[in-house]
Design an enzyme around this catalytic site. Structure first.
Site, PDB file in Angstrom:
ATOM      1  N   HIS A  14       0.834  -1.205   0.000  1.00 15.00           N
ATOM      2  CA  HIS A  14       0.000   0.000   0.000  1.00 15.00           C
ATOM      3  C   HIS A  14       0.874   1.264   0.000  1.00 15.00           C
ATOM      4  O   HIS A  14       0.728   2.133  -0.865  1.00 15.00           O
ATOM      5  CB  HIS A  14      -0.908  -0.028   1.239  1.00 15.00           C
ATOM      6  CG  HIS A  14      -1.836   1.147   1.345  1.00 15.00           C
ATOM      7  ND1 HIS A  14      -3.142   1.092   0.933  1.00 15.00           N
ATOM      8  CD2 HIS A  14      -1.656   2.405   1.812  1.00 15.00           C
ATOM      9  CE1 HIS A  14      -3.726   2.265   1.136  1.00 15.00           C
ATOM     10  NE2 HIS A  14      -2.839   3.083   1.684  1.00 15.00           N
ATOM     11  N   GLU A  15       1.783   1.332   0.940  1.00 15.43           N
ATOM     12  CA  GLU A  15       2.631   2.535   1.032  1.00 15.43           C
ATOM     13  C   GLU A  15       3.569   2.646  -0.162  1.00 15.43           C
ATOM     14  O   GLU A  15       3.894   3.750  -0.605  1.00 15.43           O
ATOM     15  CB  GLU A  15       3.402   2.556   2.356  1.00 15.43           C
ATOM     16  CG  GLU A  15       2.544   2.464   3.631  1.00 15.43           C
ATOM     17  CD  GLU A  15       1.415   3.493   3.723  1.00 15.43           C
ATOM     18  OE1 GLU A  15       1.478   4.529   3.044  1.00 15.43           O
ATOM     19  OE2 GLU A  15       0.449   3.241   4.474  1.00 15.43           O
TER      20      GLU A  15
ATOM     21  N   HIS B 100       1.722   4.451  -2.852  1.00 14.03           N
ATOM     22  CA  HIS B 100       1.758   5.907  -2.633  1.00 14.03           C
ATOM     23  C   HIS B 100       3.114   6.483  -3.061  1.00 14.03           C
ATOM     24  O   HIS B 100       3.179   7.478  -3.776  1.00 14.03           O
ATOM     25  CB  HIS B 100       1.548   6.217  -1.141  1.00 14.03           C
ATOM     26  CG  HIS B 100       0.113   6.188  -0.689  1.00 14.03           C
ATOM     27  ND1 HIS B 100      -0.868   6.937  -1.282  1.00 14.03           N
ATOM     28  CD2 HIS B 100      -0.492   5.515   0.317  1.00 14.03           C
ATOM     29  CE1 HIS B 100      -2.031   6.741  -0.658  1.00 14.03           C
ATOM     30  NE2 HIS B 100      -1.830   5.864   0.314  1.00 14.03           N
TER      31      HIS B 100
ATOM     32  N   GLU C 111      -4.806   7.509  -3.208  1.00 15.45           N
ATOM     33  CA  GLU C 111      -5.270   6.241  -2.653  1.00 15.45           C
ATOM     34  C   GLU C 111      -5.490   5.213  -3.773  1.00 15.45           C
ATOM     35  O   GLU C 111      -5.329   4.008  -3.550  1.00 15.45           O
ATOM     36  CB  GLU C 111      -6.566   6.474  -1.867  1.00 15.45           C
ATOM     37  CG  GLU C 111      -6.946   5.355  -0.920  1.00 15.45           C
ATOM     38  CD  GLU C 111      -6.046   5.227   0.302  1.00 15.45           C
ATOM     39  OE1 GLU C 111      -5.169   6.084   0.516  1.00 15.45           O
ATOM     40  OE2 GLU C 111      -6.220   4.231   1.048  1.00 15.45           O
TER      41      GLU C 111
END
Lengths: 501, 501
Positions: free
Chosen positions: B265-266, B269, B295
Site C-alpha cells: 500500500h505505502e 503511494h 489512494e
C-alpha cells in the site's frame, strides 16, 4: 524583563528552530537518506540556512539586540539574559561581516575543492588537489583580514572555534606539550614492555558490538530516553534539543576499538548537550561553548573514563560474555593494555591517546605556515613528512596517508585542528580538579562508575552551555588558565605504568 | 518565460523547500525521535509552518502570481507553467481565507480534542470525547462557511482533499456501490464456500517479514535507490523529493497481513511521488493530485496487484522458503483465499477489500448528518450502530470498536474519509482502462509482473503530479467520469470465484 528582550527572545527562538531543523535534515542525510536525495536535500538546507542568516543579520535584529542590551545593562554578568546578549552581539557582528557574496564564494571554493580532495586522496595525487588548496588558503587569508586581528593572522580563525583563545597561547602550550611528550614517546618505544593488541583485531560480529556499545554508553550516563544511536560512515554527535541529542557510530567487523571508543566519544559530546540548563532551551546558549571544551567532554568519556582500568574491570566480563571465543582467553589487564597501546602511526583518527597530540601540533604549525605564506602549498607534502619525522619518528609512504588524509583543508576550516588537542588538555585539567574537589569521583572511577563525575560535569560545565567563554569556564572551575601540566601528569603516570618505565 | 514567472518560481522553490523540511522533521518524529524530543520538535515544525504560510500568503506573492498569470495567458492549459499558476491561484485564495486566528483555533481545538479522544477510546467512554467533538463539528461548520459553497455545506470540505468533486456526485456513486455491494456481501456470507485464514495468524519472526516486505516492494517497482523503508506504529508514505520517497510499515509477530499489504500500500503511494516528472521538482505540482487519486495508487498495489492470484503464484514460493514451518503445508490457493477472506467486522483498518467500502460510506453519511445538524453529536453512537447493522450486518459491542475507532474526528478532518473508497473505485476504473489499452499488462499480471502496469501508471498518472484535477485526469484517461461499475465488475468477478458463488 523588558518587552524588547521578549521580542528579541521570540526572534531568537524562531531562528534557533530553523537552525535545528537544518540539523535534523543534515542528520537524516548522513543516516537514512538515499544517496539519490542529495540534490534536493542540499537545496532544502541551503534555503533554511539563507533564511536563518537573513533573519539574524537583519537591521531589525541589530536594533533589538542593542535596545535589549541597554534595557538589561544592570543584569548580572552570569545571568542568562546578559549572557545571551553578549553572545548575540558578538555573533551578530561576525555574521554581518560575512557578505552574501563571500558566503557564496566559500561555498563555491569548497564545492570544487571537496571532490578534488576526494579524488586526490583516492589516487594519491597531491598535484590534483594543490590548486584547490591554493584557493582555500587565499580564502582563509581573506577571512582573517575580514574579521581583523591585533596580533596574528591565525587569531581570528582560531577564535571561530575557540572564542577568546590566542594563537600565541596555544603555541606556548603546544610547545610545552611537545617538549614533554617527545621524550615520553621515545622512552615507550625504546624501553617500554611491548603491548600486544592483536586481541582487538579479530572478527567481532556487529550485532554484539552494537549491544555492547549501547550498554557502555548507557553505563557512562548517556540518556537514551533523550537520544538515539545511529550508524554512519563518519561518526558524529548532534542535538536538536537537550531532550534529543543523538550519537552515531561505525562498526568494523574485525576491529573492536572504533565502535567502543567512538561510541564513548560521541556520548561525551551528546551528554554535554543533554546537560545544558532547560532555561537555555531554544537559544544559541543551549550548546557546548566551544569546539575545544566540547572535545574535552568527548575525550573525558573516551579516554579518561573509557580507557581506564576501573572501567574495564567493571565491563570486561560482559564483553567477554558477548565474545567468548575472541576474548575468553585474555584477562582484563591484557585488554586494558591492548586498548592503550602507544604506536606512532600515520593516520590521525587512528592514533592513540598519547601520540594523537603530535598529529594536531603538526597541523597547527603547517596551517599557520601556509596562512602566513611561509610555506608554499606546493611544498606541503615535504613539510608534512619532515614534521612527522620530528614529532612521531615515522614518515608516511604516500600523501594519501600523509597530508591528504583529512577533509578539513578542502573547506576553509583552518583554526579547527588545535581544538582537538586542546580538548585533551582541558579534559585532564578538569578531571584533576574534579577529583580534588570530590574524592568520591576517583573512588567510583576505580569501580568503573561515573555517577559522581557526570554530576560534577553537569554542575560545573554542562549546565552553562555557551554562557561563558572557554577561558572564563576554565578559570571558574580550576582557578587558573589552561595548562598542559595536568595532561602531562596524567599520561606520564598512566603510560609509565602500562609500559613499566 | 517571463522574468516575473522566474521570480515566482524562486519563491515557490523556497516555500517548497521549507515545506519539505517540515516533512523531514515529521518523518523523523515518527521513526527515530525519542519521545522526550516532542516539545522541541513541535516548536520547530510550528515555526517552519508559520514561516511558509506567511511567505505564501504575502501580498507580494499574490501580485507575483497575477502578473505571471497575465504574462503567461497564452501558455497551453497542460503546460507546466499554466498548471502551476492554476494551482497557485487556487491555493493562494484558500490560504488567504484562513486567518492566523482561525488557524490558531483549529490548533487549539485539536490540541484538546486529540488527547480526549485517546482517553475516551482507551476507556470506552464516548461521553468524555463528546464535548470535544461538538467543538470540532462547530469548527468544520465555520470552515465550510469560510470557504463558501453553492450546493452543499460538505462540498468545500470534500474539495480540500478531492478538488472539484461534489458531495452529490460521491453520494450517487456510493449509493450505487451500496446497492450492488450489499447483495454480494450477503451472498458470500450465506452461500459462499467458507475461507480459512488461520494460516496467516501464526507466529512469523519479524526479520523474515522484513526481508519479504523488501522483496515484494522492490518486485512491484518501488525504487529503493530513491527511497527507504522504516518502522512505525501508524504506517504512512512521505516524500521529500521524487528521489527520496519513503515508506513505513509495522510488524506484527503473529499476523502476516499488515506487513505484506501495508508495505505494498505505502509503496503504491511512494511510487506515485517517485514517478512525478523531474520538471515539476521543487514545486507543489510534484506530488499526487488528490487524496483519492493517491489512494488509487496505493490500493492498486495493495489489492489489484497484491491480492491477485498471479502475484502469489510468483512470490509465494519465496514466502514459503522464509516460513517453511508456518506455510510449508499450505498451497498457494489456500494462501490466496486466506488473504482475500471477506469478513464483516468492526474495525475499518482491518477490513477486507470488499467490506472496506461500507466503513467509508457509513462515515461519509454520518459526517454530513453532523455537519448539517441532522444528527446531534450525542446520538452518534446509536446512529453508528444502526448503520453498521444496515451496511455490514454486525454491531460493535463497544464504542471503542465503533465510533471512537478513528483519529480523524479529533481534528477537523471532515471530508477526508470518502477519498479512501474513491481510491478503490478510481483504481478499478484505471486498471480496466489500462488492460484494455495494453493487453500485455494483464498477461504480465497473471505472472505476478507489474512492469507494463507501472509504465502505464507513470505515463498516464504519475508524471503529471498535480497538474490536473482528479476529474480531468479520469476523463483524460478513461474518456468519462468516475463510475462505480469497473469496481463492481472487479469485485463481483474476483469474489464470485473465490467464494464459488
Amino acid at each position: 524583563m523588558s518587552s524588547t528582550y521578549q521580542k528579541l527572545l521570540a526572534k531568537v527562538y524562531e531562528i534557533h528552530d530553523i537552525n535545528k531543523a537544518t540539523a535534523v535534515l543534515s542528520w537524516d542525510k548522513e543516516t537514512n537518506m538515499p544517496k539519490a536525495g542529495t540534490q534536493a536535500r542540499i537545496q532544502q538546507m541551503t534555503t533554511l540556512r539563507r533564511l536563518s542568516h537573513a533573519m539574524f543579520t537583519s537591521d531589525e535584529m541589530g536594533e533589538l539586540i542593542e535596545t535589549a542590551a541597554a534595557d538589561l545593562q544592570d543584569a548580572p554578568y552570569d545571568s542568562n539574559e546578559a549572557s545571551l546578549i553578549r553572545y548575540l552581539r558578538r555573533s551578530y557582528a561576525e555574521s554581518r561581516l560575512m557578505s552574501d557574496e563571500f558566503v557564496q564564494r566559500i561555498s563555491e571554493v569548497s564545492g570544487k575543492a571537496h571532490p578534488a580532495w576526494v579524488e586526490a586522496r583516492q589516487t594519491n595525487n597531491f598535484a590534483h588537489f594543490q590548486p584547490h588548496l591554493v584557493e582555500v588558503v587565499k580564502l582563509v587569508q581573506e577571512m582573517a583580514e575580514l574579521y581583523g586581528y591585533e596580533d596574528e593572522k591565525y587569531d581570528p580563525l582560531l577564535d571561530n572555534f575557540e572564542h577568546g583563545m590566542k594563537t600565541a597561547e596555544v603555541r606556548a602550550i603546544f610547545n610545552a606539550v611537545k617538549e614533554a611528550l617527545i621524550p615520553l614517546r621515545q622512552a615507550i618505544v625504546e624501553r617500554g614492555t611491548p603491548v600486544d593488541d592483536s586481541l582487538v583485531h579479530q572478527p567481532f560480529p556487529i550485532a554484539q558490538q552494537q549491544a555492547f556499545a549501547h550498554h557502555i554508553a548507557d553505563a557512562i550516563g548517556y540518556d537514551f530516553s533523550r537520544g538515539h544511536l545511529g550508524t554512519v560512515v563518519h561518526p558524529f554527535a548532534t542535538s536538536f534539543s537537550r531532550d534529543d541529542a543523538r550519537i552515531t557510530t561505525r562498526w568494523y567487523p574485525d576491529f573492536l576499538n572504533p565502535s567502543l571508543f567512538g561510541t564513548l566519544h560521541e556520548s561525551g559530546h551528546a551528554m554535554y548537550e543533554q546537560g545544558t540548563h532547560p532555561d537555555l532551551a531554544r537559544t544559541p546558549l543551549a550548546r557546548g561553548t566551544s569546539s575545544g571544551i566540547h572535545e574535552s567532554q568527548s575525550r573525558m568519556m573516551e579516554n579518561v573514563v573509557g580507557r581506564s582500568l576501573g572501567f574495564w574491570q567493571a565491563h570486561y566480563p560482559k564483553l567477554q560474555e558477548l565474545f567468548p571465543t575472541q576474548l575468553g582467553g585474555h584477562d582484563v589487564m591484557a585488554f586494558y593494555r591492548a586498548v592503550n597501546k602507544v604506536q606512532p602511526s600515520y593516520i590521525r583518527v587512528e592514533a592513540d591517546e598519547l601520540t594523537y597530540n603530535f598529529h594536531i601540533i603538526l597541523r597547527f604549525e603547517l596551517e599557520q605556515a601556509m596562512l602566513n605564506n611561509d610555506l608554499a602549498v606546493a611544498d606541503l607534502p615535504a613539510a608534512w613528512n619532515d614534521k612527522m619525522q620530528e614529532l612521531l619518528g615515522v614518515v608516511p609512504p604516500t600523501d594519501t596517508e600523509g597530508c591528504l588524509q583529512d577533509v578539513h583543508w578542502s573547506r576553509p576550516g583552518f583554526g579547527y585542528f588545535p581544538t582537538y588537542a586542546l580538548g585533551n588538555l582541558y579534559a585532564a585539567q578538569f578531571y584533576e580538579t574534579a577529583v580534588s574537589q570530590n574524592p568520591t569521583i576517583a573512588e567510583e572511577m576505580a569501580q568503573g562508575v561515573t555517577t559522581a563525575l557526570v554530576a560534577w560535569l553537569r554542575e560545573n560545565i554542562h549546565q552553562y552551555g555557551r554562557k561563558f567563554t572557554p577561558a572564563e569556564l576554565v578559570h571558574q572551575i580550576t582557578g587558573g588558565p589552561l595548562t598542559h601540566e595536568p595532561f602531562m601528569r596524567y599520561v606520564t603516570h598512566k603510560f609509565s605504568q602500562i609500559y613499566e618505565l
